[in-house]
Scaffold this motif. Structure first.
Motif, PDB file in Angstrom:
ATOM      1  N   VAL A 155      39.836-108.702 -34.569  1.00  0.00           N
ATOM      2  CA  VAL A 155      39.464-107.773 -35.644  1.00  0.00           C
ATOM      3  C   VAL A 155      40.721-107.326 -36.390  1.00  0.00           C
ATOM      4  O   VAL A 155      41.850-107.647 -35.992  1.00  0.00           O
ATOM      5  N   ASP A 156      40.506-106.582 -37.462  1.00  0.00           N
ATOM      6  CA  ASP A 156      41.599-106.030 -38.269  1.00  0.00           C
ATOM      7  C   ASP A 156      42.387-105.017 -37.433  1.00  0.00           C
ATOM      8  O   ASP A 156      41.928-103.911 -37.153  1.00  0.00           O
TER       9      ASP A 156
ATOM     10  N   PHE B 189      33.435-102.309 -41.026  1.00  0.00           N
ATOM     11  CA  PHE B 189      34.287-102.192 -39.842  1.00  0.00           C
ATOM     12  C   PHE B 189      33.913-100.958 -39.034  1.00  0.00           C
ATOM     13  O   PHE B 189      33.682-101.020 -37.823  1.00  0.00           O
ATOM     14  N   ALA B 201      32.654-105.078 -34.482  1.00  0.00           N
ATOM     15  CA  ALA B 201      33.517-104.996 -35.648  1.00  0.00           C
ATOM     16  C   ALA B 201      33.697-106.380 -36.258  1.00  0.00           C
ATOM     17  O   ALA B 201      33.774-107.373 -35.530  1.00  0.00           O
ATOM     18  N   ARG B 203      35.017-109.777 -37.572  1.00  0.00           N
ATOM     19  CA  ARG B 203      36.226-110.577 -37.291  1.00  0.00           C
ATOM     20  C   ARG B 203      37.084-110.630 -38.545  1.00  0.00           C
ATOM     21  O   ARG B 203      36.564-110.606 -39.656  1.00  0.00           O
ATOM     22  N   LYS B 204      38.366-110.750 -38.295  1.00  0.00           N
ATOM     23  CA  LYS B 204      39.248-110.833 -39.463  1.00  0.00           C
ATOM     24  C   LYS B 204      39.151-112.224 -40.070  1.00  0.00           C
ATOM     25  O   LYS B 204      39.119-113.220 -39.368  1.00  0.00           O
TER      26      LYS B 204
END
Lengths: 205, 205
Positions: A155-156, B189, B201, B203-204
């Motif tokens: 995640v970020d 997010f 959340a 994923r980037k």
DNA sequence: CAGGAAATTGACGCAACGTCATTATTGTGC
DNA sequence: GCACAATAATGACGTTGCGTCAATTTCCTG
């Protein structure tokens, strides 16, 4: 004498300088707790030491700067605890739990001073001091490391670090308002929420 | 004349009173944005209006109180948006997403004024004004309602509300630091994190 | 329109600020 | 040790912003 313990500053110049700075910070801590941050003046602080008013300005430019130094000190003291939580943890779950516990423990101790309500002790200043940034970095690195080794989803990391800090601050404040403060319960709530969301947060008894 | 639009305060007394108050708040907003909160003085604010210095004190007791009024105004404007998010949502997921979006949208608009960096404009402080408390209550009630009807697990609603607020504040600040601010992504997010923790959340990319 | 209620005004006394010439203390070379 | 330089402490002083208040203006009411 056993002055060997504080061996760092050798000259008398250096020693009194450190001592004066510490004296001002200690006095400020007391004054903020007693009068509240807004009401406190530079003169109130310096009166809490045996120094003259002008001397204050040899060490700090303003009341705000004193507060920042206090905040910085706090952050400096806290960062190693956070690092320790990271190094001792055997899993990501353990890391989060340990980190939140460390923070909640820290703020309980930090707010132990008697005086005015906590809100009035805090200033109208920004808290983005260098040491505060360093704490953010430590949080973020801890999370990024977990992501890198697959212990957490990709995640970020910036948002995640901010979210963790926000939860820590707000849940921490809520915890302090309760009597008595239950550090373990608060940490379990926060860590559970991060890990599994609502399904991971402890059910209310 | 078409004064029918603002029909509420009929007498001139009442009208100028409201106008003066608004003028002071508007000037304060500008001054805080331009000089930063700490540097700003009551005189700076009043100079931004066509009122005399003494008049300021007919409306506010201090610079702090002006800031609180600004914050209160913000909270008062925001609360209905939050309420709307609750009422329009068809599921808990939708509620969270809508609420976070509403908040992020709100702070983007609120910080649109040119001037000094956002941090210097305002005290980085917990503001427990009445309207702020009301917002907290709205958040908490929204969450408690969801818990009551089984849409969310039976967790500590106080801690959960605090966690949501903390996430909103910190992730919101982080979002503002990015250019351009992506409201939808930030909301996803935050809502994902609450709902399912890290697994929820995004994923980037 | 008169008289009074309410709000505005800006000058004033005061408190805290930050500076700086003076004084005191510490370090250094002989 | 002593003289001299470097550095820090001191507190009085000018400045700035604060909050008040008597005088004045503006508005309402009968």
């Amino acid at each position: 004498m056993s002055d060997a313990a504080i061996a760092d500053p050798v000259g008398k110049r250096e020693r009194t300088k450190v001592a004066n700075r510490q004296a001002i910070l200690a006095a400020a801590r007391r004054v903020f707790a007693q009068l509240g941050y807004e009401a406190a003046t530079v003169r109130d602080i310096i009166r809490g030491t045996d120094l003259a008013s002008g001397t204050f300005y040899n060490y700090f430019r303003s009341k705000e700067e004193v507060f920042e130094a206090l905040a910085d000190d706090g952050a400096r003291r806290f960062k190693p605890l956070l690092r320790a939580a990271r190094e001792q943890a055997r899993s990501f779950t353990e890391y989060l739990n340990g980190a939140f516990r460390a923070y909640f423990q820290f703020i309980v101790e930090d707010n132990a001073l008697e005086g005015r309500p906590i809100e009035e002790r805090r200033p109208h200043v920004r808290l983005d001091t260098p040491e505060m940034m360093a704490v953010y970095q430590e949080v973020r690195q801890g999370l990024e490391a977990a992501i890198a080794r697959g212990a957490a989803p990709r995640v970020d990391a910036d948002y995640l670090a901010c979210a963790c800090i926000g939860i820590a601050q707000e849940v921490g404040s809520a915890m302090l308002r309760r009597a008595p403060a239950d550090i373990v319960a608060a940490a379990e709530f926060a860590a559970g929420l991060i890990l599994k969301g609502l399904d991971g947060a402890p059910r209310k008894s």
